[in-house]
Design a protein around this motif. Structure first.
Motif, PDB file in Angstrom:
ATOM      1  N   PHE A   5       0.838  -1.185   0.000  1.00 35.42           N
ATOM      2  CA  PHE A   5       0.000   0.000   0.000  1.00 35.42           C
ATOM      3  C   PHE A   5       0.879   1.244   0.000  1.00 35.42           C
ATOM      4  O   PHE A   5       1.904   1.288   0.681  1.00 35.42           O
ATOM      5  N   TRP A   6       0.455   2.263  -0.777  1.00 31.80           N
ATOM      6  CA  TRP A   6       1.202   3.518  -0.857  1.00 31.80           C
ATOM      7  C   TRP A   6       0.285   4.661  -0.491  1.00 31.80           C
ATOM      8  O   TRP A   6      -0.831   4.780  -1.018  1.00 31.80           O
ATOM      9  N   HIS A   7       0.739   5.522   0.419  1.00 30.94           N
ATOM     10  CA  HIS A   7      -0.022   6.709   0.800  1.00 30.94           C
ATOM     11  C   HIS A   7       0.945   7.755   1.323  1.00 30.94           C
ATOM     12  O   HIS A   7       1.827   7.447   2.139  1.00 30.94           O
ATOM     13  N   LEU A   8       0.811   8.972   0.830  1.00 31.55           N
ATOM     14  CA  LEU A   8       1.621  10.109   1.284  1.00 31.55           C
ATOM     15  C   LEU A   8       3.120   9.814   1.235  1.00 31.55           C
ATOM     16  O   LEU A   8       3.880  10.130   2.148  1.00 31.55           O
ATOM     17  N   GLY A   9       3.540   9.153   0.152  1.00 35.43           N
ATOM     18  CA  GLY A   9       4.961   8.941  -0.083  1.00 35.43           C
ATOM     19  C   GLY A   9       5.565   7.717   0.553  1.00 35.43           C
ATOM     20  O   GLY A   9       6.765   7.479   0.409  1.00 35.43           O
ATOM     21  N   ASN A  10       4.752   6.895   1.240  1.00 35.27           N
ATOM     22  CA  ASN A  10       5.296   5.748   1.967  1.00 35.27           C
ATOM     23  C   ASN A  10       4.646   4.444   1.515  1.00 35.27           C
ATOM     24  O   ASN A  10       3.425   4.376   1.325  1.00 35.27           O
ATOM     25  N   TRP A  11       5.468   3.401   1.375  1.00 32.37           N
ATOM     26  CA  TRP A  11       4.996   2.044   1.127  1.00 32.37           C
ATOM     27  C   TRP A  11       4.833   1.312   2.455  1.00 32.37           C
ATOM     28  O   TRP A  11       5.610   1.523   3.384  1.00 32.37           O
ATOM     29  N   SER A  12       3.841   0.430   2.520  1.00 30.70           N
ATOM     30  CA  SER A  12       3.612  -0.370   3.718  1.00 30.70           C
ATOM     31  C   SER A  12       3.012  -1.707   3.312  1.00 30.70           C
ATOM     32  O   SER A  12       2.362  -1.820   2.271  1.00 30.70           O
ATOM     33  N   THR A  13       3.236  -2.708   4.141  1.00 31.10           N
ATOM     34  CA  THR A  13       2.549  -3.986   3.942  1.00 31.10           C
ATOM     35  C   THR A  13       1.315  -4.093   4.833  1.00 31.10           C
ATOM     36  O   THR A  13       0.636  -5.119   4.832  1.00 31.10           O
ATOM     37  N   GLU A  14       1.031  -3.051   5.578  1.00 30.02           N
ATOM     38  CA  GLU A  14      -0.178  -2.973   6.397  1.00 30.02           C
ATOM     39  C   GLU A  14      -1.112  -1.917   5.814  1.00 30.02           C
ATOM     40  O   GLU A  14      -0.675  -0.869   5.342  1.00 30.02           O
ATOM     41  N   ASP A 106     -14.578  19.486  -1.071  1.00 29.95           N
ATOM     42  CA  ASP A 106     -13.532  20.478  -1.310  1.00 29.95           C
ATOM     43  C   ASP A 106     -12.478  19.834  -2.212  1.00 29.95           C
ATOM     44  O   ASP A 106     -11.719  18.967  -1.769  1.00 29.95           O
ATOM     45  N   PRO A 107     -12.390  20.227  -3.479  1.00 33.10           N
ATOM     46  CA  PRO A 107     -11.459  19.549  -4.396  1.00 33.10           C
ATOM     47  C   PRO A 107     -10.008  19.665  -3.976  1.00 33.10           C
ATOM     48  O   PRO A 107      -9.195  18.801  -4.310  1.00 33.10           O
ATOM     49  N   ASP A 108      -9.669  20.720  -3.219  1.00 34.35           N
ATOM     50  CA  ASP A 108      -8.276  20.902  -2.815  1.00 34.35           C
ATOM     51  C   ASP A 108      -7.867  19.972  -1.679  1.00 34.35           C
ATOM     52  O   ASP A 108      -6.689  19.956  -1.295  1.00 34.35           O
ATOM     53  N   SER A 109      -8.811  19.205  -1.140  1.00 33.78           N
ATOM     54  CA  SER A 109      -8.460  18.238  -0.098  1.00 33.78           C
ATOM     55  C   SER A 109      -8.364  16.818  -0.653  1.00 33.78           C
ATOM     56  O   SER A 109      -8.381  15.848   0.094  1.00 33.78           O
ATOM     57  N   THR A 110      -8.248  16.706  -1.970  1.00 39.19           N
ATOM     58  CA  THR A 110      -8.131  15.393  -2.612  1.00 39.19           C
ATOM     59  C   THR A 110      -6.821  14.721  -2.225  1.00 39.19           C
ATOM     60  O   THR A 110      -5.762  15.354  -2.209  1.00 39.19           O
ATOM     61  N   GLU A 111      -6.883  13.429  -1.917  1.00 43.28           N
ATOM     62  CA  GLU A 111      -5.697  12.617  -1.637  1.00 43.28           C
ATOM     63  C   GLU A 111      -5.706  11.365  -2.514  1.00 43.28           C
ATOM     64  O   GLU A 111      -6.760  10.952  -3.008  1.00 43.28           O
ATOM     65  N   PHE A 112      -4.530  10.756  -2.647  1.00 42.46           N
ATOM     66  CA  PHE A 112      -4.363   9.539  -3.445  1.00 42.46           C
ATOM     67  C   PHE A 112      -3.888   8.405  -2.552  1.00 42.46           C
ATOM     68  O   PHE A 112      -3.086   8.611  -1.634  1.00 42.46           O
ATOM     69  N   ILE A 113      -4.369   7.222  -2.828  1.00 41.76           N
ATOM     70  CA  ILE A 113      -3.876   6.023  -2.145  1.00 41.76           C
ATOM     71  C   ILE A 113      -3.887   4.864  -3.138  1.00 41.76           C
ATOM     72  O   ILE A 113      -4.740   4.796  -4.031  1.00 41.76           O
ATOM     73  N   LEU A 114      -2.930   3.964  -3.008  1.00 40.85           N
ATOM     74  CA  LEU A 114      -2.788   2.825  -3.911  1.00 40.85           C
ATOM     75  C   LEU A 114      -2.737   1.532  -3.110  1.00 40.85           C
ATOM     76  O   LEU A 114      -1.973   1.431  -2.144  1.00 40.85           O
ATOM     77  N   SER A 115      -3.544   0.568  -3.535  1.00 46.24           N
ATOM     78  CA  SER A 115      -3.525  -0.773  -2.942  1.00 46.24           C
ATOM     79  C   SER A 115      -3.230  -1.790  -4.037  1.00 46.24           C
ATOM     80  O   SER A 115      -3.852  -1.752  -5.102  1.00 46.24           O
ATOM     81  N   ILE A 116      -2.285  -2.680  -3.780  1.00 41.42           N
ATOM     82  CA  ILE A 116      -1.957  -3.771  -4.701  1.00 41.42           C
ATOM     83  C   ILE A 116      -1.928  -5.042  -3.862  1.00 41.42           C
ATOM     84  O   ILE A 116      -1.127  -5.151  -2.934  1.00 41.42           O
ATOM     85  N   TYR A 117      -2.786  -6.000  -4.174  1.00 40.04           N
ATOM     86  CA  TYR A 117      -2.941  -7.130  -3.261  1.00 40.04           C
ATOM     87  C   TYR A 117      -3.269  -8.417  -4.015  1.00 40.04           C
ATOM     88  O   TYR A 117      -3.751  -8.399  -5.150  1.00 40.04           O
ATOM     89  N   ASP A 118      -2.990  -9.539  -3.346  1.00 41.84           N
ATOM     90  CA  ASP A 118      -3.243 -10.852  -3.926  1.00 41.84           C
ATOM     91  C   ASP A 118      -4.715 -11.002  -4.280  1.00 41.84           C
ATOM     92  O   ASP A 118      -5.611 -10.759  -3.453  1.00 41.84           O
TER      93      ASP A 118
END
Length: 287
Positions: A5-14, A106-118
């Protein structure tokens, strides 16, 4: 399930815990997502999925915080982290934190997150389907030009209705009573060797896998028509099959009381698709 998982510049397995009850996405559903696949080292049409992710965000009046190219780079990195034999679901998402007043995001509060999973690919063993009484909305009734999370509960209740009546999937109609799609995939039927699929009319998302299958079948010499499809046409079809990111090509073996065997056109479509997928390989085949 295993994933990265990726959020705010960091990868995690949780899984990151990112929302609270006052966040707009949690409260009022200002979320879009896309779904791509990594299949044992291949990432077919990943670029198109990333572009659609950004476009969906724009159509939902968000301000995307990443470009399609940046999302694709992240996705490829995540797939490499999961290894060459993994069968994965790739899910980039944009969501909105804050609202403007009671309900406007509020469009300026948009965030991105990525999940890649089995997510193992389902076998093409076939499924049963029936038309459900829940319809796809018209474009002036819902944000049908985006892959918006808020659209999916209606498909989920159609699928639940189908299961309650002894079927596995639901066929959903458009507001005019014509076939739109399955509850979670696009629909194609075959009659006398000709493939017919509902013509896009703004009520359903004409998918990336759908477009790829149309291209591959036409290139192979198969006639494919985008046209009005009625429920009666399904009752008389030689084949019916689903196209979508999760299962790619899956044959329908029973529609209502109409029994069918997995047919040659669905098999051809599936073969052509996985041959195409090999052209998008980013990891070497495991020995």
């Amino acid at each position: 399930m295993a994933g990265v998982f990726w959020h705010l510049g960091n990868w995690s397995t949780e899984e990151p815990k990112i929302l609270g009850p006052m966040d707009h996405a949690f409260w009022l559903g200002s979320v879009i997502f896309d779904g791509a696949r990594a299949i044992r080292g291949t990432v077919p049409d990943l670029d198109l999925h990333c572009r659609r992710c950004v476009q969906s965000a724009l159509n939902m009046r968000m301000n995307p915080t990443m470009t399609a190219e940046e999302i694709e780079t992240l996705c490829r990195e995540g797939v490499r982290r999961m290894g060459p034999e993994a069968e994965l679901y790739i899910r980039p998402m944009f969501f909105v934190r804050r609202g403007l007043g009671a309900s406007q995001p509020d469009p300026d509060s948009t965030e991105f997150i990525l999940s890649i999973y089995d997510s193992p690919m389902p076998a093409p063993t076939g499924f049963s389907a029936i038309t459900a009484p829940f319809r796809r909305p018209a474009p002036d009734q819902a944000p049908t030009d985006a892959k918006a999370s808020a659209l999916y509960p209606n498909g989920a209740r159609a699928a639940a209705w189908a299961r309650e009546h002894g079927y596995e999937w639901a066929v959903m109609l458009d507001p005019d009573g014509n076939v739109a799609e399955f509850s979670a995939a696009n629909l194609m039927m075959v009659k006398n060797g000709v493939v017919i699929t509902p013509k896009p009319n703004g009520t359903f998302l004409a998918g990336i896998t759908r477009a790829r299958i149309i291209e591959l079948l036409r290139r192979a010499g198969r006639e494919v028509r985008e046209d009005i499809v009625t429920p009666a046409m399904l009752e008389d079809a030689d084949e019916i099959f689903a196209t979508g990111n999760f299962g790619k090509v899956q044959p329908c073996t029973r529609y209502g009381t109409h029994d069918m065997q997995p047919g040659p056109v669905a098999a051809e479509a599936r073969r052509l698709y996985f041959e195409f997928a090999e052209t998008a390989r980013i990891l070497p085949k495991a020995v």
